[in-house]
Design an enzyme around this catalytic site. Structure first.
Site, mmCIF file in Angstrom:
data_model
loop_
_atom_site.group_PDB
_atom_site.id
_atom_site.type_symbol
_atom_site.label_atom_id
_atom_site.label_comp_id
_atom_site.label_asym_id
_atom_site.label_seq_id
_atom_site.Cartn_x
_atom_site.Cartn_y
_atom_site.Cartn_z
ATOM 1 N N SER A 7 -68.624 1.756 -1.879
ATOM 2 C CA SER A 7 -67.626 2.836 -1.923
ATOM 3 C C SER A 7 -68.428 4.045 -1.375
ATOM 4 C CB SER A 7 -67.405 3.085 -3.318
ATOM 5 O OG SER A 7 -66.865 4.349 -3.630
ATOM 6 N N HIS A 32 -65.001 0.520 1.030
ATOM 7 C CA HIS A 32 -64.332 0.952 -0.202
ATOM 8 C C HIS A 32 -63.868 2.449 0.143
ATOM 9 C CE1 HIS A 32 -62.153 0.330 -4.067
ATOM 10 N NE2 HIS A 32 -62.816 1.613 -4.209
ATOM 11 N N ASP A 34 -62.149 5.608 -1.496
ATOM 12 C CA ASP A 34 -61.569 6.107 -2.771
ATOM 13 C C ASP A 34 -60.572 7.438 -2.343
ATOM 14 O OD1 ASP A 34 -62.250 4.535 -4.912
ATOM 15 O OD2 ASP A 34 -64.222 4.969 -4.327
ATOM 16 N N MET A 36 -58.306 10.346 -4.050
ATOM 17 C CA MET A 36 -58.106 11.125 -5.380
ATOM 18 C C MET A 36 -57.369 12.470 -4.780
ATOM 19 S SD MET A 36 -61.544 10.530 -7.440
ATOM 20 C CE MET A 36 -62.658 9.053 -7.167
ATOM 21 N N HIS A 65 -58.228 2.495 -1.643
ATOM 22 C CA HIS A 65 -57.986 2.589 -3.228
ATOM 23 C C HIS A 65 -57.270 4.048 -3.562
ATOM 24 C CE1 HIS A 65 -59.866 2.815 -7.547
ATOM 25 N NE2 HIS A 65 -58.437 2.981 -7.768
ATOM 26 N N MET A 67 -55.744 6.681 -5.811
ATOM 27 C CA MET A 67 -55.817 7.291 -7.096
ATOM 28 C C MET A 67 -54.952 8.530 -7.070
ATOM 29 S SD MET A 67 -59.773 6.405 -8.125
ATOM 30 C CE MET A 67 -60.121 6.063 -6.243
ATOM 31 N N MET A 136 -60.099 -1.827 -12.747
ATOM 32 C CA MET A 136 -61.109 -0.525 -12.947
ATOM 33 C C MET A 136 -62.287 -0.898 -14.114
ATOM 34 S SD MET A 136 -60.839 1.548 -10.489
ATOM 35 C CE MET A 136 -61.895 2.717 -11.178
ATOM 36 N N ASP A 174 -64.276 -2.369 -9.850
ATOM 37 C CA ASP A 174 -64.498 -1.318 -9.308
ATOM 38 C C ASP A 174 -65.212 -0.411 -10.413
ATOM 39 O OD1 ASP A 174 -64.838 0.948 -7.970
ATOM 40 O OD2 ASP A 174 -62.661 1.241 -7.419
HETATM 41 C C1 DX5 Z 1 -64.191 5.688 -9.412
HETATM 42 C C2 DX5 Z 1 -63.928 4.960 -8.034
HETATM 43 C C3 DX5 Z 1 -65.097 3.858 -7.612
HETATM 44 C C4 DX5 Z 1 -66.191 4.580 -7.433
HETATM 45 C C5 DX5 Z 1 -67.360 3.539 -7.913
HETATM 46 O O1 DX5 Z 1 -62.884 6.198 -9.406
HETATM 47 O O2 DX5 Z 1 -62.769 4.313 -7.906
HETATM 48 O O3 DX5 Z 1 -64.767 3.202 -6.446
HETATM 49 O O4 DX5 Z 1 -66.882 4.916 -6.287
HETATM 50 O O5 DX5 Z 1 -68.662 4.354 -8.038
HETATM 51 P P1 DX5 Z 1 -69.705 3.518 -8.773
HETATM 52 O O6 DX5 Z 1 -70.146 2.140 -8.151
HETATM 53 O O7 DX5 Z 1 -71.007 4.448 -8.625
HETATM 54 O O8 DX5 Z 1 -69.426 3.419 -10.100
HETATM 55 ZN ZN ZN Z 2 -62.542 2.710 -6.040
#
Ligand code: DX5
Ligand code: ZN
Length: 218
Positions: A7, A32, A34, A36, A65, A67, A136, A174
């Site tokens: 990620s 990956h 992310d 947000m 991903h 969010m 998750m 994840d």
């Molecule tokens: C959290 C993200 C993850 C995050 C994982 O909301 O969706 O992808 O980056 O990070 P680690 O591996 O550090 O928990």
């Molecule tokens: Zn993620």
């Protein structure tokens, strides 16, 4: 063969392409990505411009991903030539079936993510239409949180449902994945393992990627 998806949330964004190439050279399989929005989760990260900027910079496909609330509005913008998966949160979709069809109509694989407290049963009538389910294992919003142990059982149950119904979607996990638990999670049935801080926070990233890949396939 299981896939490791570092990620980039824990990477240094001022030199993103370099960071991605580093983990690719070590053997990682997916980026990956992310996204947000400060509404669905209490944090704001990156958007379509950053996804597009990675086009041609790596051979690894993007695993997006989302969010975000109302993901339908933005899904097409995240479908770049590099995108392989787009996942939306079940909790953010009023018409989940329609959203899944929309992702697939854009020529990429459709995933649905479930928060730790969301039961697998919300997917009962869409599992046939899915390429991936993202479990998750932390509450989404931040990297470097602690793995929530109950989610391991969720992966086992989903794997059992997959066998019973003779389906072939992939299972992704994840949050909080690292060298101490990746083997157990892989054995529970996860096919795609996301790791952010465990990869980008490691002193020796190359060695860490290789250790994780070895452990998850053992
Ligand atoms: C959290 C993200 C993850 C995050 C994982 O909301 O969706 O992808 O980056 O990070 P680690 O591996 O550090 O928990
Ligand atoms: Zn993620």
């Amino acid at each position: 063969m299981k896939k490791l998806a570092p990620s980039i949330l824990s990477a240094d964004f001022s030199k993103l392409a370099e960071e991605v190439r580093e983990v690719e050279e070590a053997g990682a399989h997916l980026v990956h990505f992310d996204v947000m929005d400060g509404q669905f989760v209490p944090n704001i990260t990156i958007g379509p411009l950053v996804a597009k900027s990675l086009t041609g910079k790596t051979a690894m496909p993007l695993d997006v991903h989302l969010m975000i609330v109302d993901p339908d509005r933005y899904i097409p913008e995240f479908v770049t030539p590099q995108t392989e998966y787009v996942s939306v949160h079940a909790e953010a979709c009023v018409h989940l079936h329609r959203t899944i069809q929309m992702i697939r109509s854009l020529g990429v694989k459709a995933g649905v993510a479930l928060n730790p407290a969301t039961p697998l049963s919300v997917l009962e009538y869409v599992l046939e239409d899915l390429d991936m389910v993202l479990i998750m294992s932390v509450n989404p919003g931040f990297g470097n949180q602690k793995f929530i142990p109950q989610t391991l059982q969720k992966v086992r149950e989903l794997d059992a449902i997959r066998s019973r119904r003779n389906l072939d979607f992939e299972i992704e996990i994840d949050g909080g994945v690292g060298p101490g638990n990746i083997q157990e999670i892989a054995r529970a049935g996860a096919d795609i393992l996301v790791a952010g801080s465990a990869v980008f926070g490691a002193e020796d990233r190359h060695g860490r990627v290789q250790d994780l890949i070895r452990l998850m396939n053992e």
